[in-house]
Write a protein that holds these residues in place. Structure first.
Motif, PDB file in Angstrom:
ATOM      1  N   HIS A  88     -59.025   2.343  17.921  1.00  0.00           N
ATOM      2  CA  HIS A  88     -59.538   3.697  18.184  1.00  0.00           C
ATOM      3  C   HIS A  88     -58.691   4.755  17.480  1.00  0.00           C
ATOM      4  O   HIS A  88     -58.827   5.951  17.780  1.00  0.00           O
ATOM      5  CB  HIS A  88     -59.557   3.981  19.681  1.00  0.00           C
ATOM      6  N   GLY A  89     -57.812   4.329  16.569  1.00  0.00           N
ATOM      7  CA  GLY A  89     -56.979   5.292  15.855  1.00  0.00           C
ATOM      8  C   GLY A  89     -55.806   5.801  16.666  1.00  0.00           C
ATOM      9  O   GLY A  89     -55.220   6.846  16.343  1.00  0.00           O
ATOM     10  N   ILE A  90     -55.454   5.071  17.716  1.00  0.00           N
ATOM     11  CA  ILE A  90     -54.366   5.487  18.605  1.00  0.00           C
ATOM     12  C   ILE A  90     -53.160   4.585  18.376  1.00  0.00           C
ATOM     13  O   ILE A  90     -53.286   3.363  18.346  1.00  0.00           O
ATOM     14  CB  ILE A  90     -54.802   5.400  20.078  1.00  0.00           C
ATOM     15  N   THR A  91     -51.999   5.189  18.221  1.00  0.00           N
ATOM     16  CA  THR A  91     -50.751   4.430  18.201  1.00  0.00           C
ATOM     17  C   THR A  91     -49.970   4.739  19.468  1.00  0.00           C
ATOM     18  O   THR A  91     -50.056   5.836  20.026  1.00  0.00           O
ATOM     19  CB  THR A  91     -49.878   4.773  16.982  1.00  0.00           C
ATOM     20  N   CYS A  92     -49.210   3.750  19.917  1.00  0.00           N
ATOM     21  CA  CYS A  92     -48.371   3.926  21.100  1.00  0.00           C
ATOM     22  C   CYS A  92     -47.051   3.216  20.838  1.00  0.00           C
ATOM     23  O   CYS A  92     -47.025   2.011  20.567  1.00  0.00           O
ATOM     24  CB  CYS A  92     -49.048   3.363  22.342  1.00  0.00           C
ATOM     25  N   ASN A  93     -45.975   3.955  20.880  1.00  0.00           N
ATOM     26  CA  ASN A  93     -44.644   3.433  20.611  1.00  0.00           C
ATOM     27  C   ASN A  93     -43.661   3.924  21.663  1.00  0.00           C
ATOM     28  O   ASN A  93     -43.935   4.890  22.378  1.00  0.00           O
ATOM     29  CB  ASN A  93     -44.171   3.875  19.225  1.00  0.00           C
ATOM     30  N   ALA A  94     -42.529   3.256  21.739  1.00  0.00           N
ATOM     31  CA  ALA A  94     -41.493   3.642  22.704  1.00  0.00           C
ATOM     32  C   ALA A  94     -40.178   3.898  21.990  1.00  0.00           C
ATOM     33  O   ALA A  94     -39.814   3.191  21.051  1.00  0.00           O
ATOM     34  CB  ALA A  94     -41.314   2.549  23.758  1.00  0.00           C
ATOM     35  N   VAL A  95     -39.482   4.907  22.459  1.00  0.00           N
ATOM     36  CA  VAL A  95     -38.126   5.205  22.000  1.00  0.00           C
ATOM     37  C   VAL A  95     -37.175   4.815  23.126  1.00  0.00           C
ATOM     38  O   VAL A  95     -37.386   5.194  24.284  1.00  0.00           O
ATOM     39  CB  VAL A  95     -37.965   6.691  21.650  1.00  0.00           C
ATOM     40  N   LEU A  96     -36.141   4.051  22.783  1.00  0.00           N
ATOM     41  CA  LEU A  96     -35.195   3.536  23.776  1.00  0.00           C
ATOM     42  C   LEU A  96     -33.816   4.140  23.525  1.00  0.00           C
ATOM     43  O   LEU A  96     -33.015   3.586  22.760  1.00  0.00           O
ATOM     44  CB  LEU A  96     -35.113   2.002  23.688  1.00  0.00           C
ATOM     45  N   PRO A  97     -33.509   5.277  24.141  1.00  0.00           N
ATOM     46  CA  PRO A  97     -32.187   5.877  23.934  1.00  0.00           C
ATOM     47  C   PRO A  97     -31.092   5.088  24.649  1.00  0.00           C
ATOM     48  O   PRO A  97     -31.313   4.473  25.694  1.00  0.00           O
ATOM     49  CB  PRO A  97     -32.327   7.279  24.554  1.00  0.00           C
ATOM     50  N   GLY A  98     -29.904   5.131  24.060  1.00  0.00           N
ATOM     51  CA  GLY A  98     -28.707   4.607  24.711  1.00  0.00           C
ATOM     52  C   GLY A  98     -27.930   5.748  25.332  1.00  0.00           C
ATOM     53  O   GLY A  98     -28.487   6.558  26.072  1.00  0.00           O
ATOM     54  N   TRP A  99     -26.637   5.842  25.017  1.00  0.00           N
ATOM     55  CA  TRP A  99     -25.796   6.899  25.586  1.00  0.00           C
ATOM     56  C   TRP A  99     -26.033   8.201  24.823  1.00  0.00           C
ATOM     57  O   TRP A  99     -25.586   8.362  23.692  1.00  0.00           O
ATOM     58  CB  TRP A  99     -24.325   6.514  25.523  1.00  0.00           C
ATOM     59  N   ILE A 100     -26.749   9.117  25.449  1.00  0.00           N
ATOM     60  CA  ILE A 100     -27.078  10.407  24.843  1.00  0.00           C
ATOM     61  C   ILE A 100     -26.421  11.511  25.668  1.00  0.00           C
ATOM     62  O   ILE A 100     -26.525  11.526  26.898  1.00  0.00           O
ATOM     63  CB  ILE A 100     -28.601  10.637  24.799  1.00  0.00           C
ATOM     64  N   ALA A 101     -25.756  12.428  24.994  1.00  0.00           N
ATOM     65  CA  ALA A 101     -25.067  13.527  25.677  1.00  0.00           C
ATOM     66  C   ALA A 101     -26.060  14.631  26.021  1.00  0.00           C
ATOM     67  O   ALA A 101     -26.493  15.387  25.152  1.00  0.00           O
ATOM     68  CB  ALA A 101     -23.945  14.076  24.797  1.00  0.00           C
ATOM     69  N   THR A 102     -26.443  14.701  27.282  1.00  0.00           N
ATOM     70  CA  THR A 102     -27.328  15.753  27.772  1.00  0.00           C
ATOM     71  C   THR A 102     -26.621  16.517  28.888  1.00  0.00           C
ATOM     72  O   THR A 102     -25.512  16.175  29.284  1.00  0.00           O
ATOM     73  CB  THR A 102     -28.645  15.170  28.312  1.00  0.00           C
ATOM     74  N   GLU A 103     -27.297  17.535  29.406  1.00  0.00           N
ATOM     75  CA  GLU A 103     -26.696  18.325  30.482  1.00  0.00           C
ATOM     76  C   GLU A 103     -26.478  17.499  31.745  1.00  0.00           C
ATOM     77  O   GLU A 103     -25.633  17.848  32.581  1.00  0.00           O
ATOM     78  CB  GLU A 103     -27.594  19.531  30.801  1.00  0.00           C
ATOM     79  N   SER A 104     -27.211  16.419  31.900  1.00  0.00           N
ATOM     80  CA  SER A 104     -27.091  15.601  33.106  1.00  0.00           C
ATOM     81  C   SER A 104     -26.142  14.415  32.927  1.00  0.00           C
ATOM     82  O   SER A 104     -25.948  13.638  33.863  1.00  0.00           O
ATOM     83  CB  SER A 104     -28.468  15.085  33.541  1.00  0.00           C
ATOM     84  N   SER A 105     -25.546  14.268  31.744  1.00  0.00           N
ATOM     85  CA  SER A 105     -24.658  13.132  31.500  1.00  0.00           C
ATOM     86  C   SER A 105     -23.374  13.249  32.314  1.00  0.00           C
ATOM     87  O   SER A 105     -22.782  14.331  32.406  1.00  0.00           O
ATOM     88  CB  SER A 105     -24.283  13.049  30.013  1.00  0.00           C
ATOM     89  N   SER A 106     -22.939  12.138  32.894  1.00  0.00           N
ATOM     90  CA  SER A 106     -21.669  12.112  33.619  1.00  0.00           C
ATOM     91  C   SER A 106     -20.516  11.902  32.635  1.00  0.00           C
ATOM     92  O   SER A 106     -20.724  11.514  31.475  1.00  0.00           O
ATOM     93  CB  SER A 106     -21.675  10.975  34.641  1.00  0.00           C
ATOM     94  N   LYS A 107     -19.298  12.121  33.108  1.00  0.00           N
ATOM     95  CA  LYS A 107     -18.129  11.892  32.264  1.00  0.00           C
ATOM     96  C   LYS A 107     -18.040  10.420  31.857  1.00  0.00           C
ATOM     97  O   LYS A 107     -17.661  10.105  30.728  1.00  0.00           O
ATOM     98  CB  LYS A 107     -16.859  12.322  33.004  1.00  0.00           C
ATOM     99  N   ALA A 108     -18.402   9.528  32.779  1.00  0.00           N
ATOM    100  CA  ALA A 108     -18.369   8.104  32.468  1.00  0.00           C
ATOM    101  C   ALA A 108     -19.371   7.755  31.370  1.00  0.00           C
ATOM    102  O   ALA A 108     -19.099   6.917  30.497  1.00  0.00           O
ATOM    103  CB  ALA A 108     -18.663   7.283  33.725  1.00  0.00           C
ATOM    104  N   GLU A 109     -20.530   8.389  31.378  1.00  0.00           N
ATOM    105  CA  GLU A 109     -21.536   8.130  30.357  1.00  0.00           C
ATOM    106  C   GLU A 109     -21.089   8.646  28.994  1.00  0.00           C
ATOM    107  O   GLU A 109     -21.325   8.000  27.964  1.00  0.00           O
ATOM    108  CB  GLU A 109     -22.866   8.758  30.776  1.00  0.00           C
ATOM    109  N   ILE A 110     -20.441   9.795  28.985  1.00  0.00           N
ATOM    110  CA  ILE A 110     -19.912  10.328  27.724  1.00  0.00           C
ATOM    111  C   ILE A 110     -18.825   9.408  27.179  1.00  0.00           C
ATOM    112  O   ILE A 110     -18.781   9.119  25.971  1.00  0.00           O
ATOM    113  CB  ILE A 110     -19.363  11.748  27.917  1.00  0.00           C
ATOM    114  N   ARG A 111     -17.955   8.908  28.055  1.00  0.00           N
ATOM    115  CA  ARG A 111     -16.920   7.969  27.616  1.00  0.00           C
ATOM    116  C   ARG A 111     -17.546   6.701  27.052  1.00  0.00           C
ATOM    117  O   ARG A 111     -17.082   6.152  26.045  1.00  0.00           O
ATOM    118  CB  ARG A 111     -15.982   7.623  28.776  1.00  0.00           C
ATOM    119  N   ALA A 112     -18.598   6.211  27.690  1.00  0.00           N
ATOM    120  CA  ALA A 112     -19.267   5.016  27.195  1.00  0.00           C
ATOM    121  C   ALA A 112     -19.808   5.241  25.790  1.00  0.00           C
ATOM    122  O   ALA A 112     -19.784   4.336  24.942  1.00  0.00           O
ATOM    123  CB  ALA A 112     -20.399   4.619  28.144  1.00  0.00           C
ATOM    124  N   GLY A 113     -20.276   6.449  25.521  1.00  0.00           N
ATOM    125  CA  GLY A 113     -20.780   6.768  24.194  1.00  0.00           C
ATOM    126  C   GLY A 113     -19.727   6.675  23.110  1.00  0.00           C
ATOM    127  O   GLY A 113     -20.029   6.345  21.960  1.00  0.00           O
TER     128      GLY A 113
END
Length: 244
Positions: free
Chosen positions: A172-197
């Motif tokens: 039907h001309g439709i594509t569907c894909n997924a993006v799988l982020p890992g450790w991304i620095a956002t406003e909700s990221s914890s200090k532990a998540e930033i360290r993991a990055g």
């Protein structure tokens, strides 16, 4: 016309995706569960709508409002979905989840995506064109974290849904894909998540803009032969067996 869900945080992935789409000339509507979405829209110069996407009736109202103001949704970016929103749900082993907490994770992290895909697909199919980009996570489809079985299960489910849509609606001309982020620095990221990055091969956490660039490509007309794909955006973190 592009609809981006979960774009309420100015430092988040959804907002970065919406900003990139607007910059590319798309007509965009962004949505979130609180009135701050109107401030985000004012910044971008786009439409906004408050909706709880766990409620099918509110999803239907969202799509009706968007079509009335901007036209039918041709691009859907399902970014809404977090470990929690407005409710604290702790970590736990699988056998320890209560029915209510398990249902909470499923509602936020897979039902939101299902409700929006279900609302968008009939119109896309009838017009013979559509782009769906589901923002999942490496947690679940690729790796997991002790105590995060509910979240991981939901995010893995999104990748199964992505493949199913790609198979069922490709003609039907439709594509569907997924993006799988890992450790991304956002406003909700914890200090532990930033360290993991910092322990990734890239040596730093990613940025919302880097995830947005991948999502915008998959949402483009040029990505017409890419469907059912899982694009990992994690600085190579899942490649390394020894971390840190």
């Amino acid at each position: 016309m592009a609809l981006v869900t979960g774009a309420g945080s100015a430092g988040g992935i959804g907002f970065a995706i919406a900003r990139a789409l607007v910059s590319g000339g798309a007509r965009v509507c962004i949505t979130a569960t609180s009135a701050r979405i109107h401030d985000r829209a004012a910044t971008l110069g786009c439409m906004s709508h408050i909706a709880n996407l766990t409620d099918p009736a509110q999803v239907a109202a969202l799509f009706a409002a968007v079509e009335e103001k901007l036209g039918p949704v041709t691009t859907l970016v399902n970014n809404a979905g977090m470990v929690q929103t407005g409710k604290r749900v702790g970590r736990g082993k699988l056998a320890d989840w209560s029915d209510a907490d398990w249902a909470h994770h499923m509602a936020l992290n897979i039902n939101t995506t299902f409700h929006c895909c279900r609302a968008a697909l009939p119109g896309m199919a009838s017009r013979g064109y559509g782009r769906i980009v589901n923002i999942s996570s490496v947690t679940g489809p690729v790796v997991t974290i002790d105590g995060s079985s509910a979240y991981a299960t939901a995010k893995a489910g999104i990748t199964g849904m992505t493949r199913s849509i790609a198979l069922e609606y490709g003609r039907h001309g439709i594509t569907c894909n997924a993006v799988l982020p890992g450790w991304i620095a956002t406003e909700s990221s914890s200090k532990a998540e930033i360290r993991a990055g910092t322990r990734t091969p890239a040596g730093r956490p990613g940025t919302p803009e880097e995830v947005a660039a991948c999502a915008v490509f998959l949402a483009s007309a040029e990505a017409s032969y890419v469907t059912g794909a899982m694009l990992v955006v994690d600085g190579g973190n899942t490649l390394q067996e020894m971390k840190g």
